[in-house]
Design an enzyme around this catalytic site. Structure first.
Site, PDB file in Angstrom:
ATOM      1  N   HIS A  85     -41.771 -85.360  62.508  1.00  0.00           N
ATOM      2  CA  HIS A  85     -42.270 -84.997  61.177  1.00  0.00           C
ATOM      3  C   HIS A  85     -43.336 -85.996  60.700  1.00  0.00           C
ATOM      4  O   HIS A  85     -44.356 -85.617  60.151  1.00  0.00           O
ATOM      5  CB  HIS A  85     -41.133 -85.009  60.143  1.00  0.00           C
ATOM      6  CG  HIS A  85     -40.089 -83.959  60.328  1.00  0.00           C
ATOM      7  ND1 HIS A  85     -38.754 -84.243  60.440  1.00  0.00           N
ATOM      8  CD2 HIS A  85     -40.184 -82.607  60.402  1.00  0.00           C
ATOM      9  CE1 HIS A  85     -38.061 -83.124  60.572  1.00  0.00           C
ATOM     10  NE2 HIS A  85     -38.896 -82.109  60.550  1.00  0.00           N
ATOM     11  N   LYS A 117     -28.487 -73.810  55.900  1.00  0.00           N
ATOM     12  CA  LYS A 117     -28.216 -75.155  56.418  1.00  0.00           C
ATOM     13  C   LYS A 117     -27.413 -75.950  55.386  1.00  0.00           C
ATOM     14  O   LYS A 117     -27.880 -76.157  54.267  1.00  0.00           O
ATOM     15  CB  LYS A 117     -29.526 -75.882  56.744  1.00  0.00           C
ATOM     16  CG  LYS A 117     -30.255 -75.271  57.936  1.00  0.00           C
ATOM     17  CD  LYS A 117     -31.493 -76.073  58.286  1.00  0.00           C
ATOM     18  CE  LYS A 117     -32.215 -75.457  59.467  1.00  0.00           C
ATOM     19  NZ  LYS A 117     -33.494 -76.130  59.749  1.00  0.00           N
ATOM     20  N   ARG A 131     -44.211 -76.599  67.184  1.00  0.00           N
ATOM     21  CA  ARG A 131     -43.853 -77.416  68.337  1.00  0.00           C
ATOM     22  C   ARG A 131     -43.919 -76.656  69.648  1.00  0.00           C
ATOM     23  O   ARG A 131     -44.289 -77.193  70.665  1.00  0.00           O
ATOM     24  CB  ARG A 131     -42.445 -77.985  68.164  1.00  0.00           C
ATOM     25  CG  ARG A 131     -42.341 -79.031  67.077  1.00  0.00           C
ATOM     26  CD  ARG A 131     -40.924 -79.281  66.712  1.00  0.00           C
ATOM     27  NE  ARG A 131     -40.293 -78.038  66.295  1.00  0.00           N
ATOM     28  CZ  ARG A 131     -39.003 -77.848  66.190  1.00  0.00           C
ATOM     29  NH1 ARG A 131     -38.178 -78.810  66.495  1.00  0.00           N
ATOM     30  NH2 ARG A 131     -38.525 -76.683  65.780  1.00  0.00           N
ATOM     31  N   SER A 166     -34.190 -82.336  63.794  1.00  0.00           N
ATOM     32  CA  SER A 166     -33.210 -83.079  63.005  1.00  0.00           C
ATOM     33  C   SER A 166     -31.793 -82.870  63.540  1.00  0.00           C
ATOM     34  O   SER A 166     -30.994 -83.812  63.594  1.00  0.00           O
ATOM     35  CB  SER A 166     -33.281 -82.652  61.538  1.00  0.00           C
ATOM     36  OG  SER A 166     -34.582 -82.844  61.060  1.00  0.00           O
TER      37      SER A 166
HETATM   38  N1  COA Z   1     -40.885 -82.804  64.298  1.00  0.00           N
HETATM   39  C1  COA Z   1     -39.578 -82.777  64.401  1.00  0.00           C
HETATM   40  N2  COA Z   1     -38.826 -81.728  64.050  1.00  0.00           N
HETATM   41  C2  COA Z   1     -39.466 -80.687  63.548  1.00  0.00           C
HETATM   42  C3  COA Z   1     -40.848 -80.648  63.401  1.00  0.00           C
HETATM   43  C4  COA Z   1     -41.570 -81.768  63.803  1.00  0.00           C
HETATM   44  N3  COA Z   1     -42.882 -81.827  63.737  1.00  0.00           N
HETATM   45  N4  COA Z   1     -41.181 -79.463  62.888  1.00  0.00           N
HETATM   46  C5  COA Z   1     -40.044 -78.792  62.716  1.00  0.00           C
HETATM   47  N5  COA Z   1     -39.002 -79.526  63.123  1.00  0.00           N
HETATM   48  C6  COA Z   1     -37.608 -79.134  63.178  1.00  0.00           C
HETATM   49  C7  COA Z   1     -36.800 -79.584  62.016  1.00  0.00           C
HETATM   50  O1  COA Z   1     -36.238 -80.850  62.259  1.00  0.00           O
HETATM   51  C8  COA Z   1     -35.767 -78.509  61.937  1.00  0.00           C
HETATM   52  O2  COA Z   1     -34.772 -78.813  62.870  1.00  0.00           O
HETATM   53  P1  COA Z   1     -33.243 -78.437  62.604  1.00  0.00           P
HETATM   54  O3  COA Z   1     -33.179 -76.946  62.548  1.00  0.00           O
HETATM   55  O4  COA Z   1     -32.598 -79.041  63.776  1.00  0.00           O
HETATM   56  O5  COA Z   1     -32.852 -79.065  61.305  1.00  0.00           O
HETATM   57  C9  COA Z   1     -36.495 -77.253  62.416  1.00  0.00           C
HETATM   58  O6  COA Z   1     -37.576 -77.734  63.158  1.00  0.00           O
HETATM   59  C10 COA Z   1     -37.099 -76.399  61.357  1.00  0.00           C
HETATM   60  O7  COA Z   1     -36.967 -77.013  60.155  1.00  0.00           O
HETATM   61  P2  COA Z   1     -37.993 -77.191  58.985  1.00  0.00           P
HETATM   62  O8  COA Z   1     -39.390 -77.261  59.431  1.00  0.00           O
HETATM   63  O9  COA Z   1     -37.474 -78.319  58.199  1.00  0.00           O
HETATM   64  O10 COA Z   1     -37.831 -75.837  58.257  1.00  0.00           O
HETATM   65  P3  COA Z   1     -36.505 -75.209  57.730  1.00  0.00           P
HETATM   66  O11 COA Z   1     -36.483 -73.848  58.313  1.00  0.00           O
HETATM   67  O12 COA Z   1     -35.295 -76.039  57.911  1.00  0.00           O
HETATM   68  O13 COA Z   1     -36.734 -75.210  56.178  1.00  0.00           O
HETATM   69  C11 COA Z   1     -37.728 -74.542  54.164  1.00  0.00           C
HETATM   70  C12 COA Z   1     -37.587 -74.360  55.629  1.00  0.00           C
HETATM   71  C13 COA Z   1     -36.729 -75.493  53.532  1.00  0.00           C
HETATM   72  C14 COA Z   1     -39.100 -75.101  53.956  1.00  0.00           C
HETATM   73  C15 COA Z   1     -37.620 -73.185  53.629  1.00  0.00           C
HETATM   74  O14 COA Z   1     -36.388 -72.627  54.030  1.00  0.00           O
HETATM   75  C16 COA Z   1     -37.749 -73.101  52.140  1.00  0.00           C
HETATM   76  O15 COA Z   1     -38.589 -73.671  51.484  1.00  0.00           O
HETATM   77  N6  COA Z   1     -36.902 -72.331  51.611  1.00  0.00           N
HETATM   78  C17 COA Z   1     -36.986 -72.007  50.222  1.00  0.00           C
HETATM   79  C18 COA Z   1     -37.246 -70.500  50.060  1.00  0.00           C
HETATM   80  C19 COA Z   1     -38.594 -70.127  50.581  1.00  0.00           C
HETATM   81  O16 COA Z   1     -39.607 -70.366  49.974  1.00  0.00           O
HETATM   82  N7  COA Z   1     -38.578 -69.488  51.755  1.00  0.00           N
HETATM   83  C20 COA Z   1     -39.769 -68.988  52.366  1.00  0.00           C
HETATM   84  C21 COA Z   1     -40.020 -67.612  51.885  1.00  0.00           C
HETATM   85  S1  COA Z   1     -41.491 -66.981  52.622  1.00  0.00           S
END
Ligand code: COA
Length: 183
Positions: free
Chosen positions: A33, A57, A106, A144
């Site tokens: 990240h 989550k 990724r 993560s």
């Molecule tokens: N390096 C390391 N890990 C990475 C990464 C990077 N460059 N890019 C993504 N990841 C990993 C994260 O660690 C995470 O791993 P995990 O599943 O093991 O925890 C995974 O990829 C994806 O996670 P992340 O990018 O954090 O997205 P998310 O899907 O967990 O969260 C939100 C997305 C929180 C941004 C989103 O759900 C949100 O804002 N929700 C609110 C409602 C909304 O607006 N939704 C969208 C409607 S269009």
């Protein structure tokens, strides 16, 4: 004919500032990240690393702890800060006047859900553009949940996370990491 640029183009007026939101669960933030934040900070005036609530989550660290770890991990990046939001990420973007959403791509598997989310967000707010950045290959496997899993078994996860995260993770498994230090 050569085009003439006036000074007004480079003036730092609010409408010329590009604020980018890098949303995610960040549970916890990793070096993968952090690399994305560093790249984004070179492209935009300000980068807001924003912890959002993912509906499925449960959360290992509290929102407050995640934001604090992000703040500590970003200390060396002058134009990046941490925040958290509830509700839609696009509403948060509107709230703070961000015109860009940054997401990391990724691997091919990331593409489909990211594509859908970018299209949905564009429908919700056409004024906000999603930009994808690609982490360097050696960081592309980090996630993560992988970090949490390695730590839960007492493994050497520390090289994948910023120092404040390593300290907080080890504090969650004191017996494991105490035993290791004494060995
Ligand atoms: N390096 C390391 N890990 C990475 C990464 C990077 N460059 N890019 C993504 N990841 C990993 C994260 O660690 C995470 O791993 P995990 O599943 O093991 O925890 C995974 O990829 C994806 O996670 P992340 O990018 O954090 O997205 P998310 O899907 O967990 O969260 C939100 C997305 C929180 C941004 C989103 O759900 C949100 O804002 N929700 C609110 C409602 C909304 O607006 N939704 C969208 C409607 S269009």
């Amino acid at each position: 004919m050569a085009r003439k640029y006036t000074a007004a183009v480079t003036e730092s007026r609010p409408e010329h500032r590009y604020v980018a939101v890098y949303p995610g669960s960040f549970d916890p933030i990793t070096l993968g990240h952090l690399e994305i934040v560093e790249r984004a900070a070179r492209l935009f005036d300000e980068v807001v690393v924003a912890v959002g609530h993912h509906p499925t989550k449960p959360g290992f660290f509290s929102f407050e702890a995640r934001v604090e770890m992000i703040e500590q991990s970003l200390a060396h990046i002058g134009n990046a800060r941490a925040a958290h939001y509830s509700g839609l990420m696009i509403d948060f973007c509107r709230q703070i006047g961000a015109r860009v959403i940054v997401r990391g791509l990724r691997a091919a598997g990331d593409f489909e859900p990211e594509f859908q989310m970018a299209l949905a967000n564009r429908e919700l707010e056409p004024g906000v553009e999603t930009v994808f950045l690609i982490p360097e290959p050696r960081k592309q496997f980090i996630s993560s949940s992988l970090i949490r899993e390695i730590a839960s078994h007492g493994g050497p996860f520390q090289k994948f996370v910023p120092e404040p995260v390593a300290a907080a993770m080890m504090a969650r498994y004191p017996n494991f990491y105490e035993v290791r230090r004494q060995a």
